[in-house]
Design an enzyme around this catalytic site. Structure first.
Site, PDB file in Angstrom:
ATOM      1  N   HIS A 419       0.822  -1.213   0.000  1.00 18.72           N
ATOM      2  CA  HIS A 419       0.000   0.000   0.000  1.00 18.72           C
ATOM      3  C   HIS A 419       0.855   1.263   0.000  1.00 18.72           C
ATOM      4  O   HIS A 419       0.658   2.182  -0.803  1.00 18.72           O
ATOM      5  CB  HIS A 419      -0.934  -0.013   1.225  1.00 18.72           C
ATOM      6  CG  HIS A 419      -1.793   1.205   1.339  1.00 18.72           C
ATOM      7  ND1 HIS A 419      -1.388   2.342   2.016  1.00 18.72           N
ATOM      8  CD2 HIS A 419      -3.031   1.478   0.854  1.00 18.72           C
ATOM      9  CE1 HIS A 419      -2.343   3.245   1.956  1.00 18.72           C
ATOM     10  NE2 HIS A 419      -3.361   2.749   1.258  1.00 18.72           N
ATOM     11  N   ARG A 526      -8.873   5.983  -8.990  1.00 23.08           N
ATOM     12  CA  ARG A 526      -9.404   5.138  -7.913  1.00 23.08           C
ATOM     13  C   ARG A 526     -10.272   6.006  -7.009  1.00 23.08           C
ATOM     14  O   ARG A 526      -9.749   6.721  -6.148  1.00 23.08           O
ATOM     15  CB  ARG A 526      -8.252   4.500  -7.138  1.00 23.08           C
ATOM     16  CG  ARG A 526      -7.483   3.471  -7.964  1.00 23.08           C
ATOM     17  CD  ARG A 526      -6.146   3.129  -7.379  1.00 23.08           C
ATOM     18  NE  ARG A 526      -5.192   4.222  -7.582  1.00 23.08           N
ATOM     19  CZ  ARG A 526      -3.882   4.066  -7.727  1.00 23.08           C
ATOM     20  NH1 ARG A 526      -3.365   2.863  -7.709  1.00 23.08           N
ATOM     21  NH2 ARG A 526      -3.096   5.117  -7.898  1.00 23.08           N
ATOM     22  N   ARG A 582     -12.574   4.410 -12.188  1.00 21.55           N
ATOM     23  CA  ARG A 582     -12.938   3.095 -11.643  1.00 21.55           C
ATOM     24  C   ARG A 582     -13.975   3.279 -10.549  1.00 21.55           C
ATOM     25  O   ARG A 582     -13.775   4.069  -9.621  1.00 21.55           O
ATOM     26  CB  ARG A 582     -11.707   2.382 -11.086  1.00 21.55           C
ATOM     27  CG  ARG A 582     -12.003   0.975 -10.587  1.00 21.55           C
ATOM     28  CD  ARG A 582     -10.763   0.275 -10.079  1.00 21.55           C
ATOM     29  NE  ARG A 582     -10.334   0.812  -8.777  1.00 21.55           N
ATOM     30  CZ  ARG A 582      -9.235   0.396  -8.130  1.00 21.55           C
ATOM     31  NH1 ARG A 582      -8.468  -0.524  -8.682  1.00 21.55           N
ATOM     32  NH2 ARG A 582      -8.912   0.907  -6.973  1.00 21.55           N
ATOM     33  N   GLU A 709      -8.934  -8.156 -13.693  1.00 21.35           N
ATOM     34  CA  GLU A 709      -7.955  -8.422 -12.649  1.00 21.35           C
ATOM     35  C   GLU A 709      -8.160  -9.772 -11.972  1.00 21.35           C
ATOM     36  O   GLU A 709      -7.510 -10.078 -10.971  1.00 21.35           O
ATOM     37  CB  GLU A 709      -7.973  -7.299 -11.606  1.00 21.35           C
ATOM     38  CG  GLU A 709      -9.339  -6.892 -11.160  1.00 21.35           C
ATOM     39  CD  GLU A 709      -9.355  -5.567 -10.404  1.00 21.35           C
ATOM     40  OE1 GLU A 709      -8.333  -5.227  -9.788  1.00 21.35           O
ATOM     41  OE2 GLU A 709     -10.397  -4.892 -10.436  1.00 21.35           O
ATOM     42  N   THR A 731      -2.943  -5.410 -13.520  1.00 23.16           N
ATOM     43  CA  THR A 731      -1.943  -6.466 -13.325  1.00 23.16           C
ATOM     44  C   THR A 731      -1.518  -6.639 -11.867  1.00 23.16           C
ATOM     45  O   THR A 731      -0.910  -7.652 -11.529  1.00 23.16           O
ATOM     46  CB  THR A 731      -0.697  -6.189 -14.195  1.00 23.16           C
ATOM     47  OG1 THR A 731      -0.212  -4.869 -13.931  1.00 23.16           O
ATOM     48  CG2 THR A 731      -1.044  -6.324 -15.666  1.00 23.16           C
ATOM     49  N   CYS A 795      -3.232  -1.160 -16.436  1.00 15.13           N
ATOM     50  CA  CYS A 795      -3.229  -0.003 -15.540  1.00 15.13           C
ATOM     51  C   CYS A 795      -2.671  -0.350 -14.166  1.00 15.13           C
ATOM     52  O   CYS A 795      -2.919   0.354 -13.192  1.00 15.13           O
ATOM     53  CB  CYS A 795      -4.632   0.580 -15.399  1.00 15.13           C
ATOM     54  SG  CYS A 795      -5.853  -0.586 -14.760  1.00 15.13           S
TER      55      CYS A 795
END
Length: 840
Positions: A419, A526, A582, A709, A731, A795
């Site tokens: 993260h 995001r 997204r 994904e 990915t 992406c």
């Protein structure tokens, strides 16, 4: 066979090495190069194996009384090689001759240097054996000879051919040794890389008259700006002038001390002319190694100047601007990964580092600040105008506000795609993760360095996210280089590249960075990161606690204008470029407090009993939340969130289109694994679009796509693609699910796996072509077969990796999307791949 270096001799980089080829080019320029013989790779290999050729023939190429020097000539200068050995042929008779010709002092220095160099590099004796040698001149020579004879129990060899044979054999064997082989492989050399050797007639930088040696270059190695730099040392040989000696002269006139320009003006002027000619004819900035003997100038060697990343860019662009090299070659001369150093502040390479710990270099750049151990303290520091470094065991979405406030982030755990690493790269925030060499005690607010030193909150440290090092105190910095030269290189790269480069951007600041780097749109926004703002987090939590669909919609009505404003800003910043948004992806539990204090605050904010809050949080707990109720599964089971987001997107589209170019938003559904999921979300989004058009009396278009994904989505792309305008392969998660491996935990053992050959490279760092790559190829082929015009992209973090871009080009992808600060890296890599294909 050995080759005398002449203008027409058959010498090439891949047979004799770069140094031999450069010397031939200097000979062709009629520069004053001493007589030189080149030994090719195959001959040197035979010498290493004990097959000694006729070295008398080599010696006969030179005057009988000449002293010789042997230096390495590898195919790539960066691969290194054994150190040079000078004054071969020096013996008692030559010593007596030179004593008469140049004096006992210089003659003794020549002989002593050869004896000690021969002892260490050829006889493999310990350098410490000469520590007791005192004084200089004849006495130092005699002591050195005695030390050699005591260690070897034999007299120092007097025959020139015998000496030359021993030197060549030693250097050839050293190149084939295990340590040397591993060292050059680490620099990118193939295991069987060859070594050439050159034998050159010595020109003495010692003796009567003006004598000395030095190096000169026409640019500064750190900045790349035009500047004559280098040093010169009277009565010296080789690269002695580069040693830290107070006796060395400056090259040009300098108020700090004497210079070569004043000491030998004619030789200096000729040296500048030679260097300028080499720059143009060898098509590179060169460092010239020279020697002056009794006032006469000789050129011993020329190598490309060492250069920082900023210097590499400036040098390449300057050479292209002057027409010395074409633009395509200028692009090929800059390594894509080195561009990251230009985009961020860096620790000045000239300063001494006090390293207190090391970890994984997760996000490039460097920063200095005071240690803080939580997000609240980071925000408080920022409010006071103090720079801080956020230190965590590992970061979570709740730390994002603190990360925005901090100058850099240091974590004990995590890997290259943890993260902290992913968010850090997206924000351009220096980050070091997995710093296991240090001990973290967050309860006491202490970190302990690898050497035992302890640092508490408020202590100042420097974090180098480029090298992965943690430094004590503040370090001198080099500022980012985003000048006109950099912009010019990027414009050339954009013209040459044949695949689109977009940026992952979650906030207006990210979008502006992407725009500054001329990204061709946003490939991944995001939206969940927008909800962690303090003003929205409580509202988000209230929505999570709502019991009915009507209750959730009522709460989301309060978030709608905030989300709409986010999208308006993104659309306006990108000015008509595509923006791929997204829909909400993470599990809802990430928005709920985990500490007792946080739960108590939430209960107070929602006016609920603490027991109700803790019970609800416990009920939402999942065994494996990253594979649980998240992504499209939330969109299907809690449709109100996606409905609100779709409305915000469409209303923002209408608003932003009034001021500029029409906006065509791209809406991406995350974590899809079945066609029916896409059908349900598409029907809902289409319904919201029709409602907004009707309410506002406006028209707009949009594109709906899927983030591939999960392995199943890749395999069933033929079923999914007819319902989509694009497939964007995520990915990061696709690699996790293909390997069954958590990217947050992989750092604990990944280095062991790579070292033992289980994986060739960390699959989260470099795209796995065999496994994950096959899923990409299958998904792309099946998606295009079902819908030929569908847009394909990746992406994930791999989007900025040159090797991954190569794969995507070959697979026919339309664009890659990466962190904003990796856009220049990706663009240059794409340009180089396109240029390389044309050359083929």
């Amino acid at each position: 066979m050995t080759t005398l270096v002449t203008q027409t001799a058959p010498i090439a980089n891949d047979t004799h090495g770069g140094r031999a080829k450069c010397l031939q080019r200097l000979v062709r320029l009629d520069l004053p190069v001493p007589r030189t013989v080149a030994l090719p790779f195959d001959v040197v290999l035979e010498i290493a194996q004990g097959q000694i050729p006729d070295l008398q023939a080599v010696a006969d190429e030179f005057p009988q009384d000449a002293l010789l020097c042997v230096r390495p000539s590898s195919q790539d200068p960066d691969w290194g090689g054994p150190g040079a050995v000078m004054n071969i042929g020096m013996n008692d008779a030559r010593y007596a001759y030179y004593c008469e010709r140049m004096g006992e002092g210089p003659a003794s220095a020549l002989y002593t240097r050869f004896v000690q160099s021969y002892a260490v590099n050829v006889a493999r004796l310990d350098p410490d054996m000469f520590d007791d040698v005192e004084g200089d001149g004849r006495e130092a020579l005699l002591q050195s000879l005695r030390a050699y004879e005591l260690e070897t129990e034999e007299s120092f060899p007097q025959d020139r051919v015998t000496q030359l044979t021993a030197v060549l054999s030693s250097m050839a064997r050293a190149w084939e040794g295990t340590s040397a082989r591993l060292l050059r492989q680490a620099k990118g050399a193939p295991a069987d890389a060859g070594l050439g050797l050159i034998v050159q007639e010595m020109v003495f930088g010692v003796g009567t008259g003006i004598c000395g040696s030095g190096v000169l270059q026409l640019v500064d190695s750190t900045t790349g700006l035009p500047q004559i730099t280098g040093r010169y040392l009277s009565q010296s040989q080789g690269r002695d002038a580069l040693q830290d000696t107070a006796d060395a002269l400056y090259l040009t006139r300098d108020p700090r001390g004497p210079s070569l320009e004043e000491h030998a003006p004619e030789a200096f002027e000729m040296l500048k002319q030679h260097a300028a000619l080499m720059r143009v004819r060898l098509r590179a900035e060169m460092q010239v190694e020279f020697v002056i003997s009794d006032g006469e100038l000789f050129i011993l060697d020329g190598v490309r100047v060492s250069r920082s990343s900023r210097a590499a860019v400036r040098i390449a662009v300057a050479l292209a601007d002057e027409g010395i090299i074409p633009r395509e070659e200028a692009l090929m001369r800059v390594q894509p990964r080195t561009l990251t150093e230009l985009l961020h502040r860096q620790v000045d390479p000239r300063v001494k580092r006090d390293v207190i710990g090391r970890g994984i270099a997760a996000s490039p750049g460097a920063a200095t600040g005071k240690i803080v151990f939580n997000a609240n303290d980071a925000q408080a520091s920022a409010a006071r105008g103090e720079k801080c470094i956020l230190v965590r065991r590992e970061t979570s979405p709740e730390d994002i506000r603190g990360m925005h406030a901090a100058q850099a982030v240091l974590t004990e755990r995590g890997g290259i795609t943890s993260h902290a690493a992913v968010i850090g790269r997206g924000m351009g925030l220096p980050c070091v993760v997995g710093a296991s060499s240090m001990r973290f005690d967050l309860v006491k607010g202490l970190i302990t360095a690898s050497d035992g030193r302890m640092f508490k909150a408020g202590d100042e440290i420097t974090l180098d996210g480029t090298s992965g090092e943690v430094l004590c105190g503040a370090a001198d910095m080099l500022e980012p280089l985003l000048d006109a030269t950099f912009q010019k290189l990027m414009s050339w790269a954009k013209d040459a590249a044949d695949i689109g480069i977009r940026a992952n951007a979650d906030t207006p600041a990210d979008a502006q960075t992407a725009r500054n780097f001329d990204a061709q749109g946003i490939g991944l926004c995001r939206t969940e990161h927008m909800f962690f703002d303090p003003s929205r987090l409580t509202v988000m939590r209230e929505m999570i606690f709502a019991d009915t669909s009507e209750g959730r919609r009522a709460v989301l009505e309060r978030l709608l204008p905030m989300q709409r404003e986010d999208f308006i800003q993104l659309f306006r910043i990108m000015q008509g470029q595509p923006v791929c948004i997204r829909l909400f992806d993470p599990p809802l539990h990430e928005f709920l407090p985990t500490s007792r204090t946080g739960q108590r605050d939430l209960a107070e904010a929602l006016d609920l009993p603490l027991s109700d809050v803790t019970r609800r949080i416990e009920a939402m707990t999942e065994y494996n939340p990253m594979l649980g109720l998240r992504g499209v599964r939330l969109g299907v089971t809690v449709p109100e969130i996606y409905e609100m987001q779709a409305r915000a997107i469409f209303e923002a589209t209408i608003e932003a289109s009034r001021d500029g170019e029409p906006v065509v938003p791209e809406i991406m559904i995350p974590l899809v694994s079945a066609k029916r999921e896409v059908e349900l979300i598409k029907a809902s989004v289409d319904k919201i679009a029709m409602a907004v058009k009707s309410e506002r009396g406006a028209t707009f278009t949009y594109r709906l796509g899927v983030m591939v994904e999960t392995p199943r989505a890749a395999l069933r792309a033929g079923e999914i693609s007819p319902h989509c305008s694009f497939l964007s392969f995520g990915t990061n998660d696709l690699t996790q699910m293909t390997y069954g491996l958590s990217r947050d935990d992989a750092g604990r053992f990944m280095s062991t796996y790579v070292q033992q050959g289980v994986f060739p490279e960390d699959p989260f760092h470099m795209l796995d072509r065999d496994g994950v790559g096959e899923l990409l190829q299958l998904g792309a082929a099946r998606g295009r077969a079902a819908q030929p015009g569908i847009t394909l992209s990746i992406c994930g973090e791999h989007g900025g990796n040159p090797e991954s871009i190569d794969f995507c080009r070959a697979a026919g992808f339309d664009y890659v999307s990466c962190s904003p600060f990796r856009v220049p890296v990706a663009r240059l890599a794409a340009a180089q791949l396109a240029i390389a294909d044309k050359i083929k």
